[in-house]
Scaffold this active site. Structure first.
Site, mmCIF file in Angstrom:
data_model
loop_
_atom_site.group_PDB
_atom_site.id
_atom_site.type_symbol
_atom_site.label_atom_id
_atom_site.label_comp_id
_atom_site.label_asym_id
_atom_site.label_seq_id
_atom_site.Cartn_x
_atom_site.Cartn_y
_atom_site.Cartn_z
ATOM 1 N N GLY A 23 0.815 -1.195 0.000
ATOM 2 C CA GLY A 23 0.000 0.000 0.000
ATOM 3 C C GLY A 23 0.850 1.247 0.000
ATOM 4 O O GLY A 23 2.064 1.200 -0.173
ATOM 5 N N GLY A 24 0.194 2.395 0.170
ATOM 6 C CA GLY A 24 0.905 3.656 0.154
ATOM 7 C C GLY A 24 1.795 3.864 1.357
ATOM 8 O O GLY A 24 2.719 4.675 1.323
ATOM 9 N N MET A 25 1.522 3.151 2.452
ATOM 10 C CA MET A 25 2.330 3.304 3.657
ATOM 11 C C MET A 25 3.014 2.019 4.086
ATOM 12 O O MET A 25 3.982 2.082 4.839
ATOM 13 C CB MET A 25 1.455 3.801 4.820
ATOM 14 C CG MET A 25 1.006 5.235 4.709
ATOM 15 S SD MET A 25 0.168 5.801 6.219
ATOM 16 C CE MET A 25 1.526 5.775 7.393
ATOM 17 N N LYS A 43 1.275 -5.953 9.065
ATOM 18 C CA LYS A 43 1.465 -4.722 8.297
ATOM 19 C C LYS A 43 2.765 -4.045 8.703
ATOM 20 O O LYS A 43 2.949 -3.677 9.863
ATOM 21 C CB LYS A 43 0.272 -3.795 8.540
ATOM 22 C CG LYS A 43 0.154 -2.623 7.610
ATOM 23 C CD LYS A 43 -1.179 -1.909 7.860
ATOM 24 C CE LYS A 43 -1.414 -0.780 6.868
ATOM 25 N NZ LYS A 43 -2.721 -0.129 7.096
ATOM 26 N N ASP A 142 -10.675 8.204 4.400
ATOM 27 C CA ASP A 142 -10.429 7.492 3.137
ATOM 28 C C ASP A 142 -11.428 6.354 2.991
ATOM 29 O O ASP A 142 -11.065 5.229 2.657
ATOM 30 C CB ASP A 142 -8.997 6.972 3.080
ATOM 31 C CG ASP A 142 -8.578 6.585 1.662
ATOM 32 O OD1 ASP A 142 -9.159 7.130 0.703
ATOM 33 O OD2 ASP A 142 -7.683 5.739 1.514
#
Length: 625
Positions: A23-25, A43, A142
């Site tokens: 993902g973006g992070m 994660k 989001d």
């Protein structure tokens, strides 16, 4: 971070089985809790973000935020920690059923829709989850179908609250001019970088509800800025035109959620609950039944409705709404010009006061959002490095590949062999498949240099530097090409693009005010949009990605990840240089379409530079034709 280096390791009590998504992070892995014998989603924060204390703080806050939200429709966090490589991690509940985005795509492929009762029962569960989050002071920011996972029993689960803004307590990590979200689901105030509250989530909720019922989103466009413009200025096609079978109560829910002024929407997620209950009654005298979402586990045709039988054909295509044509050239933050596309200036509309210091009408770009759905635990994608072997200038649209001719299906029959004779007609030879070289799409720029670049004879026009073609403007090299009257807000330069199968992004970058005390500190970042997904591509460090434009005294004169592609003497002892920084694009861009690029200069905040330090000289996108 190479995703493979964690696979097979045991970190604390978690055995890392395989990589799931990026993902973006963060990267997301499937892991097993060896103590409790259960699967978890593991994660791990990306290396590129771990160097930034603000992103680390946001990531760690995700665990604290979500862990205190106890609700069956909100993801459960188990524990947090740190990998042997120094990245923070979060171990959370693993949900194997895919996402609501997956279901919407399956429905679209089959020309099906959920029934209105099924949709309302799904929406009620999401409204309950939002109500719990908002009461705890958490704004999701989001909310979209890919952030709603589906349990094996059909229960929807709200995920990815790590970018949520906590209304009370703790530092405010979102800065003026920067925010988080996905354009297709953003509220008007979010698109305009305004302060947010729970009513922004209600707007996003309305878009999801509209998409579930109509089979399409209310605002569609080929590029980021047009979508944002529509969110702020245009009204969607009314639901009753797309779904005339729905009740007025159902139509009213969506119409209220999608009001441009947040004062005209539902004022809390809790207010949605009685409205949904009333709509269920109107849709067939039914009541709330959470088991109706079990249809999401199998999507049986007998439980669905046909889109063709419901949606009138004359409204299938979105009408061209009348509107004022937005200006082509837009000045962002009084010094950075938007070029290479018709950028749309957001008009003053909404409920915020005009004297609000955050009321800056600029093109909004997301700081971080899942690239492949960091919590859509069913997809994966790895970037494949590509080496450019051609510097051919690319046309506006990628050229059409010409297939290699197939060998003829007929061949001359050879004569009957004898003891001395051999076949006189050779057998057809195999034709090798030629893989085309990558080509480039230069993006023209004008005055985007923030500081002085005093070259006497700089490269201008259509030039090739380091094997990459660029279009360089003379104005970039003028002293103080664009003034820098900025204080504490990052300078943002958004650029439009339209490149399919983009492989790499090539930037000609220099620093002004690149003093040695700034070494290894973050001075900006590069963000991109691919297939409606916004991604932080790189955090730009002085001395790593970029260096001072000359090699004088007291400045940073090396950049380990960039290479010099042009130089000229400034004085007898000092030379000026231009460096090329090449950034590999993620798999979602290589498989899909790159539509937006943004350079963000944060040096006035991160290193205390008196003026923005980054100078973008040229930019070119490498893609596979």
């Amino acid at each position: 971070m190479e995703t493979g280096r964690l696979v097979g390791q045991t970190i604390d009590q978690f055995y890392i089985a395989r990589h799931i998504a990026r993902g973006g992070m963060a990267d997301v892995y499937l892991a097993q809790d060896t103590t409790l014998k259960r699967d978890v989603a593991f994660k791990v924060m990306l290396d590129a973000l771990a160097i930034d204390p603000q992103y680390v703080q946001r990531f760690q806050r995700e665990a604290r935020t979500v862990a205190r939200l106890d609700h069956p429709n909100i993801i459960q966090v188990y524990s947090t920690g740190q990998t042997p490589f120094g990245q923070p991690y979060i171990a959370m509940q693993y949900i194997s059923g895919g996402s609501l985005r997956d279901r919407l795509e399956q429905l679209a492929e089959r020309g099906k829709l959920l029934t209105t009762e099924q949709t309302l029962n799904l929406a009620r569960q999401l409204a309950l989850a939002l109500s719990v989050a908002h009461r705890a002071g958490v704004i999701h920011r989001d909310l979209k179908p890919s952030n709603i996972l589906i349990r094996p029993d059909g229960t929807p689960v709200l995920v990815d609250l790590g970018i949520a803004a906590v209304s009370s307590g703790g530092p405010k990590l979102t800065q003026t001019g920067g925010f988080v979200g996905t354009p297709a689901y953003m509220s008007p105030e979010q698109a305009r970088s305004r302060p947010l509250d729970g009513r922004s989530d209600i707007y996003s909720f309305g878009i999801i509800l509209y998409e579930l019922l109509a089979g399409r989103r209310p605002f569609e466009a080929e590029n980021l800025t047009t979508i944002l413009y529509k969110q702020v200025n245009e009204d969607p096609v009314p639901l009753q035109q797309l779904r005339p079978d729905t009740s007025r109560q159902t139509q009213a829910i969506i119409a209220t959620c999608l009001q441009k002024s947040r004062d005209d929407r539902y004022q809390s997620a809790a207010d949605l609950i009685p409205a949904i209950d009333a709509a269920l009654q109107a849709e067939g005298n039914s009541t709330y039944d959470p088991q109706m979402t079990q249809v999401l586990t199998h999507l049986s045709d007998s439980a669905l409705i046909s889109r063709k039988q419901i949606v009138p054909p004359e409204v299938e295509a979105e009408p061209e709404l009348k509107r004022k044509r937005p200006p082509v050239w837009v000045m962002v933050s009084a010094g950075v010009f938007l070029l290479a596309a018709a950028f749309l200036l957001f008009s003053q509309r909404g409920d915020e006061p005009a004297d609000d210091p955050t009321n800056v009408p600029e093109i909004a770009v997301v700081e971080t959002a899942p690239a492949t759905g960091s919590t859509e635990l069913s997809s994966s994608g790895q970037a494949v490095p590509t080496t450019a072997t051609s510097a051919t200038m690319a046309p506006t649209e990628p050229p059409t590949a010409v297939p290699t001719p197939e060998p003829s299906a007929t061949a001359t029959e050879p004569p009957a062999p004898t003891q001395t004779a051999q076949p006189t007609t050779p057998l057809p030879t195999e034709t090798a498949t030629v893989i085309p070289d990558n080509v480039f799409q230069p993006i023209p720029l004008q005055a985007v240099a923030n500081g002085t670049i005093d070259f006497s004879a700089p490269p201008v026009g259509e030039v090739t530097l380091g094997g990459v073609p660029f279009q360089l403007s003379t104005s970039i090299f003028k002293s103080q090409a664009s003034a820098s009257p900025f204080t504490a807000a990052p300078v943002r330069l958004p650029l439009a693009a339209n490149v399919a199968q983009a492989q790499q992004l090539h930037l000609l970058l220099t620093l002004g005010n690149g003093f040695t005390q700034f070494a290894n500190q973050v001075v900006g970042r590069v963000e991109i949009v691919c297939d409606d997904t916004l991604i932080v591509l790189a955090q730009l460090q002085a001395g790593v990605h970029v260096r001072e434009w000359h090699n004088g005294q007291g400045v940073i004169t090396t950049a380990s990840l960039a290479r010099s592609v042009w130089s000229e003497p400034i004085t007898d002892d000092v030379r000026g240089t231009i460096d090329l920084l090449s950034l590999e694009l993620p798999q979602i861009c290589q498989d899909g379409r790159l539509t937006s690029i943004e350079l963000i200069d944060s040096s006035t905040e991160t290193v205390g530079s008196l003026d923005p330090a980054l100078n973008l000289v040229g930019i070119s996108v490498e893609y596979r034709p």
